[in-house]
Design an enzyme around this catalytic site. Sequence first.
Site, PDB file in Angstrom:
ATOM      1  N   SER A  40       0.175  -4.553   2.681  1.00  0.00           N
ATOM      2  CA  SER A  40       1.236  -5.464   3.168  1.00  0.00           C
ATOM      3  C   SER A  40       1.304  -6.152   4.752  1.00  0.00           C
ATOM      4  CB  SER A  40       2.184  -4.353   4.334  1.00  0.00           C
ATOM      5  OG  SER A  40       2.272  -3.041   3.297  1.00  0.00           O
TER       6      SER A  40
HETATM    7  N1  SAH Z   1       0.590   1.090   2.402  1.00  0.00           N
HETATM    8  C1  SAH Z   1      -0.008  -0.261   1.812  1.00  0.00           C
HETATM    9  C2  SAH Z   1       0.829  -1.104   1.166  1.00  0.00           C
HETATM   10  C3  SAH Z   1       1.176  -0.304   0.055  1.00  0.00           C
HETATM   11  S1  SAH Z   1       1.090  -1.604  -1.234  1.00  0.00           S
HETATM   12  C4  SAH Z   1      -1.005  -0.156   3.070  1.00  0.00           C
HETATM   13  O1  SAH Z   1      -1.140   0.168   4.428  1.00  0.00           O
HETATM   14  O2  SAH Z   1      -1.869  -1.262   2.855  1.00  0.00           O
HETATM   15  C5  SAH Z   1       2.542   0.388  -2.132  1.00  0.00           C
HETATM   16  C6  SAH Z   1       1.441   1.274  -3.192  1.00  0.00           C
HETATM   17  O3  SAH Z   1       2.580   2.490  -3.045  1.00  0.00           O
HETATM   18  C7  SAH Z   1       0.706   0.928  -3.931  1.00  0.00           C
HETATM   19  O4  SAH Z   1      -0.658   1.121  -3.345  1.00  0.00           O
HETATM   20  C8  SAH Z   1       1.732   1.585  -4.572  1.00  0.00           C
HETATM   21  O5  SAH Z   1       0.292   2.045  -5.535  1.00  0.00           O
HETATM   22  C9  SAH Z   1       1.880   3.013  -4.437  1.00  0.00           C
HETATM   23  N2  SAH Z   1       3.123   3.492  -4.817  1.00  0.00           N
HETATM   24  C10 SAH Z   1       3.720   3.372  -5.757  1.00  0.00           C
HETATM   25  N3  SAH Z   1       4.551   4.082  -6.709  1.00  0.00           N
HETATM   26  C11 SAH Z   1       4.289   5.024  -5.965  1.00  0.00           C
HETATM   27  C12 SAH Z   1       4.859   6.592  -5.829  1.00  0.00           C
HETATM   28  N4  SAH Z   1       5.851   6.707  -6.859  1.00  0.00           N
HETATM   29  N5  SAH Z   1       4.001   7.147  -5.647  1.00  0.00           N
HETATM   30  C13 SAH Z   1       3.258   6.734  -4.685  1.00  0.00           C
HETATM   31  N6  SAH Z   1       2.805   5.707  -4.589  1.00  0.00           N
HETATM   32  C14 SAH Z   1       3.551   5.167  -4.980  1.00  0.00           C
END
Ligand code: SAH
Length: 218
Positions: free
Chosen positions: A66
């Site tokens: 993010s």
């Molecule tokens: N917090 C992260 C950014 C996340 S991007 C950071 O600091 O880098 C969003 C993330 O959510 C992605 O890695 C994606 O794979 C995950 N994601 C998407 N759907 C999900 C679900 N149902 N359960 C858990 N993770 C999920």
Amino acid sequence: MNFEDTYRHKGLRKKLVETIRQKGIKDEKVLQAIEKIPRHYFFDSAFLSFAYEDKAFPIGAGQTISQPYTVAFQSELLDIHKGDKVLEVGTGSGYQACILSEMGAKVFSIERQKSLFMKVKEFLPQLNYPIKVFYGDGYKGLPTFAPFDKIIITAAAPYIPEPLKEQLKVGGIMLVPLGGGDIQIMTSLHKVSETEFISREYGAFRFVPLLQDKANDK
Ligand code: SAH
């Protein structure tokens, strides 16, 4: 992994903190955590020069780390107190989890992309943050470890998953970027009793989707 944090990196982080401060973040604990944690550790070496721009960046498996401002915005709204038990949905690179851990939270984080989960599981212990990471579906939360003081969803949720509402403590806060389309509204839910929530909206953000099935797993 080469953990080298030079004066140049530290200088770039100071600048990034100033940018984020100017955009309105006031919580000193958040700003200190951003100043302390080398965001470039979360990037592949070829992309190091992008680490201190205030932008989201691809981390593989179609996902992104993010934008620092977004991480700061969510971290500030979570109102972290030392010892808070926090559930993060969407571990991604692990950066947001480290920020919360640095702020004193006990972090549990779920990721549903196997390749990203494997990467952070190996990588996070090297940074010495006691973060517990899980491979699974964030829509279901982590019933075994509930209840949580705070829950942070870091992907675009088309709706608020019921199990997560249940796993939040009374008095707790959940933060969720709500909306299935291109743009999400950052929404906070304060749990005021077992059945009542007060919600507030904080403007538009852009997140990758919170995925509902595991068909795309790598
Ligand atoms: N917090 C992260 C950014 C996340 S991007 C950071 O600091 O880098 C969003 C993330 O959510 C992605 O890695 C994606 O794979 C995950 N994601 C998407 N759907 C999900 C679900 N149902 N359960 C858990 N993770 C999920």
